[in-house]
Design an enzyme around this catalytic site. Sequence first.
Site, PDB file in Angstrom:
ATOM      1  N   THR A   1      10.301  -2.546  -4.225  1.00  0.00           N
ATOM      2  CA  THR A   1       9.327  -1.523  -4.658  1.00  0.00           C
ATOM      3  C   THR A   1       8.505  -1.067  -3.354  1.00  0.00           C
ATOM      4  O   THR A   1       8.510  -1.858  -2.296  1.00  0.00           O
ATOM      5  CB  THR A   1       8.329  -2.065  -5.685  1.00  0.00           C
ATOM      6  OG1 THR A   1       7.586  -3.139  -4.750  1.00  0.00           O
ATOM      7  CG2 THR A   1       9.004  -2.533  -6.965  1.00  0.00           C
ATOM      8  N   ASP A   2       7.980   0.121  -3.326  1.00  0.00           N
ATOM      9  CA  ASP A   2       6.909   0.341  -2.350  1.00  0.00           C
ATOM     10  C   ASP A   2       5.742  -0.585  -2.862  1.00  0.00           C
ATOM     11  O   ASP A   2       5.668  -1.022  -3.946  1.00  0.00           O
ATOM     12  CB  ASP A   2       6.568   1.954  -2.394  1.00  0.00           C
ATOM     13  CG  ASP A   2       6.024   2.416  -1.160  1.00  0.00           C
ATOM     14  OD1 ASP A   2       5.362   1.475  -0.586  1.00  0.00           O
ATOM     15  OD2 ASP A   2       5.799   3.480  -0.923  1.00  0.00           O
ATOM     16  N   TRP A   3       4.736  -0.799  -1.825  1.00  0.00           N
ATOM     17  CA  TRP A   3       3.849  -1.807  -2.000  1.00  0.00           C
ATOM     18  C   TRP A   3       2.776  -1.438  -3.254  1.00  0.00           C
ATOM     19  O   TRP A   3       2.072  -0.254  -3.019  1.00  0.00           O
ATOM     20  CB  TRP A   3       3.168  -1.921  -0.622  1.00  0.00           C
ATOM     21  CG  TRP A   3       3.659  -3.062   0.106  1.00  0.00           C
ATOM     22  CD1 TRP A   3       2.732  -4.291   0.596  1.00  0.00           C
ATOM     23  CD2 TRP A   3       5.066  -3.373   0.412  1.00  0.00           C
ATOM     24  NE1 TRP A   3       3.870  -5.148   1.206  1.00  0.00           N
ATOM     25  CE2 TRP A   3       5.170  -4.541   1.274  1.00  0.00           C
ATOM     26  CE3 TRP A   3       6.283  -2.652   0.459  1.00  0.00           C
ATOM     27  CZ2 TRP A   3       6.240  -4.999   1.672  1.00  0.00           C
ATOM     28  CZ3 TRP A   3       7.291  -3.024   1.090  1.00  0.00           C
ATOM     29  CH2 TRP A   3       7.245  -4.373   1.693  1.00  0.00           C
TER      30      TRP A   3
ATOM     31  N   GLY B   1       3.950  -0.637  -6.069  1.00  0.00           N
ATOM     32  CA  GLY B   1       4.466   0.278  -6.769  1.00  0.00           C
ATOM     33  C   GLY B   1       5.381  -0.208  -8.064  1.00  0.00           C
ATOM     34  O   GLY B   1       6.168   0.658  -8.639  1.00  0.00           O
TER      35      GLY B   1
END
Length: 816
Positions: A228-230, A232
């Site tokens: 995931t994006d941080w 996210g």
Amino acid sequence: MKYKDIIEKMTLEEKASLMSGKDFWQTQDIERLGIPNIFLADGPHGIRKQAEAADHLGLNESIPATCFPTAATVANSWDENLGEKIGSYLGEEAVSQKVNVLLGPGINMKRDPLCGRNFEYFSEDPYHAGKMAASYIKGIQSKGISACVKHFAANNQEERRMSIDTIIDERTLREIYLTGFEIAIEEGKTQTVMSSYNMLNGAYTNENLHLMRDILRKEWNYDGVVVTDWGGSNDRVAGLKAGNELEMPTTNGETNQEIIHAIKAGKIPEELLDENVDRLLDLIFTTEKVYQQPTPRIDIDQHHKLAQQVAEESIVLLKNEESILPIAPEKKVAIIGDFAKNPRYQGAGSSIVNPTQLDNTIDSLKDANLTSIGFEEGFNRYGKKDNNKLNKACQLAQQADVVLLYIGLDEVTEAEGLDRQDMKIPQNQIDLLHAIHQVNTNIVVILSCGSAVEMPWIDKTKGIVHGYLSGQAGARAMLNILTGKVNPSGKLAETYPIRYEDTPAYHYFPGKEVSVEYRESMYIGYRYYDTANVNVRFPFGYGLSYTTFDYGDIDVTKDGVTFAITNTGKVAGMEIAQLYVSAESEAIFRPEKELKGFTKVALEPGETKTVTIPFDDKTFRYYNIKTDQWEVEEANYTITIASSSADIRLTDSIFVKGTNASSPYNKENLPTYYAGDVRNVGKEEFETLLGHSVPVPTWDRSKPLGYNDTIAQCRYAKGAFARFSFQAIRFSYWFLRKIGKRSTANLIIMSVYHMPFRGIARMTGGIINMAMLDGILMIVNGHFFKGLKHFLKERKKMLKTAKEKKMHLAEVGKER
């Protein structure tokens, strides 16, 4: 499964623990089974491994690393070999800093010039972006670690990026927004993909089964890791079902428990978790192998030299009236502009690199073949008018044969987390240009910014050289271009419109509340301007040289196109030849032409080279929404060899046998798309293209606020405390901008204003969990005391659990 033996020895709790981070940048380790943790670090154009407290916004300084030109800059080189070399140097530095996964390259399309993160992305064209990204990935992974292509997918605005729903038709999704990823994954063989924050047609990308399972895993046969994006992750179990192995950063075990509970309740089989664990273990063990060898020492000077070479090949000469460039040694030159002394060389946010060294123009003059008569700052970097600085600059300019005027956008205008408000250069810089023009018309503008800008002032210049964001060695590289030591060879990887109102997504960007509708479909960048016959300032693929090139002898076969290029000038140079393809059929709506190949050719004066650009599986295809697969329309195709999208040098045609699929469209129902002028597509026609209704794009203000609503929505909250907090945030933003603290003001927008409530839990590393967040939402929704009581109760429970866990671990340690 590759690691079945290890997985069989793991407890359910241990398997689940691997699915989220140990801390902000590291994965979890399991010591008893010999599973180490690995380190992930930002790094599209340099390593950003923080030595102190970790953050995702670039606040804390990182360990020094080479700051290469940004992706938007390197894209202008159109040089895949150079991209691979940059990647290999990035990989070397990552290994030297014990980084296992380098979070880059970024590959999202430049749908709109105002996207605040365009400086991190390559192009408005998916083929170009995919090829450049694949080259980076090959270079990075040649050193034994993993690249991480991002942000997957359709993440094309920064405003409300963590909750906006991207509404896009399937064909456009495939042809424009996924093709770059497809090339990066299939040709680059990336081991890691980062999912984007946004929703895509109603589902968060890391939970989107169509995107993650049907396309990424099944069609593209991707067997690597999705991270995931941080912050996210929305629903951790839904993400696991979609094949999202790793959630970052840590949630202090909270989401691990969600996975465990889902398996014990029979909601998901343990075998699903095993599949995800197996892929993550493969990433861990393969990237850890490199650290069994001695850590390499980095030749800082050699890497700096490559950064300079990359900048030199990426700088674009946009205007050269009266051959004002290159500047002869005897010419008296005035250096004006703050950027000459304090270079704008990279973007802002998670990609900020702490450079090993940093060249600036003033200090580099001693090695340049220029006669400088002085330097003046000329303007205030952040837009404040200063007549004293302007007057001093004009006094210096009067004495010069040539004025080198360094202007551009500042660091807080182009930044992760917020979009630009317009395409303009700050007014105080334009005022300076006009003032200098009154005393000296021999002006060369050196432009520093990471994306397209309007240039209504262009007639006040004789030369424009665009350095984009050219990294730590960019200043010296620019001087080499200006003096003719290096012949410029960069070409634009994005179109420069005359004004922002001319852009295809002007009426649809950005999405402000619930969703953003991509009504322009596939008509982005040159695909729109060429089809709708809209005049532009500089076309896609444009760039001048100090020499000239002739094209000839075109020969088209079923395998590709061969032609000759001759350097007809007096100096050595490099030419970027571009292959565009057009279908001579109106059965299916298409752009006027599409880039399907390119090559960069180095030529000595008078030299001729024969070059071939091969066709591939993407040359003639289109995505058919009826057959749900790629098809080829049977037709004659115009094959164009060009120096830019508007500078056609050679044409031929070829008949291509098709796959005999029926047309997916009724032309009468989609008149705007067949015409190509898509700036005012109606809702009904867009829904016809989509095949379903669009969601209501505005917030339902009658409902209580929930996990995926944003802090900005507190303006409508039932709770007075929440409304007061919102006004305090707005006032803080206004006040900080008023007193000149624009960077701090931006942080409020980036990390607070557009943050969904769930982000409070996902980004605090377990300091606030979802149960505590429920209490916060009660307060927001008008139940202050009930919410406060719930929050404190859950906090007490969390601290008690953490204490018991610590004591248990201490006891286990004693037993060992």
